[in-house]
Motif scaffolding. Structure first.
Motif, short mmCIF file in Angstrom:
data_model
loop_
_atom_site.label_atom_id
_atom_site.label_comp_id
_atom_site.label_asym_id
_atom_site.label_seq_id
_atom_site.Cartn_x
_atom_site.Cartn_y
_atom_site.Cartn_z
N GLN A 1 -87.89 35.38 -74.51
CA GLN A 1 -88.82 35.11 -73.43
C GLN A 1 -89.67 33.89 -73.79
O GLN A 1 -90.10 33.73 -74.93
CB GLN A 1 -89.73 36.32 -73.17
N VAL A 2 -89.91 33.05 -72.80
CA VAL A 2 -90.70 31.84 -72.99
C VAL A 2 -92.11 32.08 -72.47
O VAL A 2 -92.29 32.65 -71.39
CB VAL A 2 -90.06 30.65 -72.26
N GLN A 3 -93.07 31.65 -73.24
CA GLN A 3 -94.46 31.74 -72.81
C GLN A 3 -95.12 30.38 -72.91
O GLN A 3 -94.84 29.61 -73.83
CB GLN A 3 -95.22 32.75 -73.67
N LEU A 4 -96.01 30.09 -71.97
CA LEU A 4 -96.81 28.87 -72.00
C LEU A 4 -98.25 29.27 -72.21
O LEU A 4 -98.79 30.10 -71.47
CB LEU A 4 -96.67 28.10 -70.68
N MET A 5 -98.86 28.66 -73.21
CA MET A 5 -100.24 28.98 -73.53
C MET A 5 -101.10 27.72 -73.35
O MET A 5 -100.87 26.72 -74.02
CB MET A 5 -100.36 29.48 -74.96
N GLU A 6 -102.07 27.81 -72.44
CA GLU A 6 -102.94 26.68 -72.16
C GLU A 6 -104.28 26.86 -72.87
O GLU A 6 -104.73 27.97 -73.12
CB GLU A 6 -103.19 26.55 -70.66
N SER A 7 -104.92 25.73 -73.13
CA SER A 7 -106.26 25.75 -73.71
C SER A 7 -106.98 24.48 -73.33
O SER A 7 -106.36 23.50 -72.92
CB SER A 7 -106.18 25.89 -75.23
N GLY A 8 -108.30 24.51 -73.47
CA GLY A 8 -109.09 23.30 -73.30
C GLY A 8 -109.92 23.19 -72.05
O GLY A 8 -110.64 22.21 -71.87
N GLY A 9 -109.85 24.15 -71.17
CA GLY A 9 -110.68 24.08 -69.97
C GLY A 9 -112.14 24.32 -70.29
O GLY A 9 -112.51 24.64 -71.42
N GLY A 10 -112.98 24.16 -69.28
CA GLY A 10 -114.40 24.42 -69.47
C GLY A 10 -115.25 23.78 -68.41
O GLY A 10 -114.75 23.30 -67.39
N LEU A 11 -116.55 23.76 -68.69
CA LEU A 11 -117.53 23.17 -67.79
C LEU A 11 -117.95 21.82 -68.34
O LEU A 11 -118.29 21.69 -69.52
CB LEU A 11 -118.75 24.10 -67.68
N VAL A 12 -117.94 20.81 -67.48
CA VAL A 12 -118.30 19.47 -67.90
C VAL A 12 -119.07 18.79 -66.78
O VAL A 12 -118.86 19.08 -65.60
CB VAL A 12 -117.04 18.66 -68.29
#
Length: 122
Positions: A1-12
Motif C-alpha cells: 500500500q502506498v501512503q503520502l505524508m504531507e507536512s509544513g502547513g500552518g498560519l502565516v
C-alpha cells in the motif's frame, strides 16, 4: 500500500513563506507526476503545481512567480515552496502522486495525501 505524508502547513502573515513537503512511502517501483492541489472552503479543488518525473513543471497562473515545486525522484518526495503568500492562498493543500507503480504490479494508480492546512492572515 502506498501512503503520502504531507507536512509544513500552518498560519502565516501575508507576504510570508511556507514550505510544504510530501513523501510517498511503500513498495514503490516508479511514480509519474507528483503535484499539489488546494481546496478553499466552498470551492472546488484546483491544481497548484505539478512536476513530472523528468522535471517538467506546470504551475497555476495564480501562483507563478511565487510558488516553486521541486522533486527528489530517489526519495519519492515533492516539495512546494510558497513565497509572498496572499490571503487568497488560504486552503487545504493536497499532495497527489500519479500513476504510482508498486513492486510486482503491471499498472499504476493515483494516490492522494490527507491534506495540510495553509492559512494566510494578519
Amino acid at each position: 500500500q502506498v501512503q503520502l505524508m504531507e507536512s509544513g502547513g500552518g498560519l502565516v502573515q501575508p507576504g510570508g513563506s511556507l514550505r510544504l513537503s510530501c513523501a510517498a512511502s511503500g513498495s514503490i517501483y516508479s511514480v509519474n507526476a507528483m503535484g499539489w492541489y488546494r481546496q478553499a472552503p466552498g470551492k472546488q479543488r484546483e491544481l497548484v503545481a505539478v512536476i513530472t518525473s523528468g522535471g517538467v513543471t506546470n504551475l497555476a497562473d495564480s501562483v507563478k512567480g511565487r510558488f516553486t515545486i521541486s522533486r527528489d525522484n530517489a526519495k519519492n518526495t515533492v516539495n512546494l515552496q510558497l513565497n509572498n503568500l496572499k490571503p487568497e492562498d488560504t486552503a487545504v493543500y493536497y499532495c497527489k502522486a500519479d500513476r504510482v507503480v508498486v513492486q510486482g504490479a503491471w499498472r499504476g494508480s493515483d494516490y492522494w495525501g490527507q491534506g495540510t492546512q495553509v492559512t494566510v492572515s494578519s
